[in-house]
Write an enzyme that holds these catalytic residues in place. Structure first.
Site, PDB file in Angstrom:
ATOM      1  N   GLU A   1      29.380  28.874  60.846  1.00 55.63           N
ATOM      2  CA  GLU A   1      27.991  29.275  60.643  1.00 55.63           C
ATOM      3  C   GLU A   1      27.294  28.392  59.612  1.00 55.63           C
ATOM      4  OE1 GLU A   1      30.283  33.308  60.888  1.00 55.63           O
ATOM      5  OE2 GLU A   1      30.733  31.213  60.406  1.00 55.63           O
TER       6      GLU A   1
ATOM      7  N   CYS B   1      31.191  36.483  57.750  1.00 51.72           N
ATOM      8  CA  CYS B   1      31.715  36.953  56.469  1.00 51.72           C
ATOM      9  C   CYS B   1      30.534  37.106  55.492  1.00 51.72           C
ATOM     10  CB  CYS B   1      32.740  35.949  55.942  1.00 51.72           C
ATOM     11  SG  CYS B   1      32.000  34.401  55.347  1.00 51.72           S
TER      12      CYS B   1
ATOM     13  N   HIS C   1      32.643  26.928  57.032  1.00 50.31           N
ATOM     14  CA  HIS C   1      32.682  27.875  58.149  1.00 50.31           C
ATOM     15  C   HIS C   1      31.711  27.399  59.226  1.00 50.31           C
ATOM     16  CE1 HIS C   1      34.270  31.617  55.796  1.00 50.31           C
ATOM     17  NE2 HIS C   1      34.920  30.509  55.465  1.00 50.31           N
TER      18      HIS C   1
ATOM     19  N   CYS D   1      28.611  33.745  54.903  1.00 50.54           N
ATOM     20  CA  CYS D   1      27.812  33.303  56.050  1.00 50.54           C
ATOM     21  C   CYS D   1      26.641  34.249  56.326  1.00 50.54           C
ATOM     22  CB  CYS D   1      28.704  33.164  57.282  1.00 50.54           C
ATOM     23  SG  CYS D   1      29.941  31.848  57.081  1.00 50.54           S
TER      24      CYS D   1
END
Length: 158
Positions: free
Chosen positions: A60, A88, A58, A91
């Site tokens: 992040e 999410c 992801h 993260c």
């Protein structure tokens, strides 16, 4: 929040939006992240889950990894993470564990947002550090980018 803070947040969120556009161009869900210390970018990335075949790739997580490498420390105190969509749970957990004191995001995620919408991981009482959260920066642009991506996807799969 002062006008200067808003200008700085706007500037770095636009950078995160450019990362999100790159993700969308690669066929990834268009989410971008920029991690700064003061006004210096120490990490920036976009989703690369499909490209890397890695569920943890992801925006992040990738930006946090870059920043830790740049600083030579996993403790990212004195930083701000800008991301186009609310993190999410994975993260948000990484954000909390890295001790990032400030999160700025564009749009909330009403299904799995883990910073302030569904869960509040960075400010959960069990966490040792607290995160200041600023939501809604460039929300219209962030929302349009995500919606456009999924509209195109639905058209392509019909």
């Amino acid at each position: 929040m002062t006008n200067l803070e808003l200008d700085i947040d706007d500037f770095f969120m636009r950078m995160a939006l450019r990362e999100a556009l790159a993700a969308g161009d690669d066929g990834e869900v268009p989410i971008g992240a920029v991690l700064v210390q003061g006004e210096v970018v120490i990490g920036k990335a976009h989703n690369q889950v499909e490209r890397l075949r890695d569920p943890t790739a992801h925006a992040e997580i990738l930006a946090i990894t870059q920043a830790a490498e740049a600083l030579g420390d996993w403790r990212l105190t004195g930083t701000t993470l800008y991301v186009t969509k609310e993190p999410c749970p994975m993260c948000a957990g990484a954000l909390a564990l890295a001790r990032i004191p400030r999160l700025v995001f564009g749009i909330a995620d009403p299904q799995r947002g883990a910073a302030s919408t569904v869960f509040q991981i960075p400010n959960h009482p069990g966490m040792l550090h607290r995160t200041t959260i600023v939501a809604g920066i460039l929300a219209d642009e962030c929302r349009e980018l995500i919606q456009q991506f999924f509209r195109q996807r639905r058209r392509g799969s019909s």
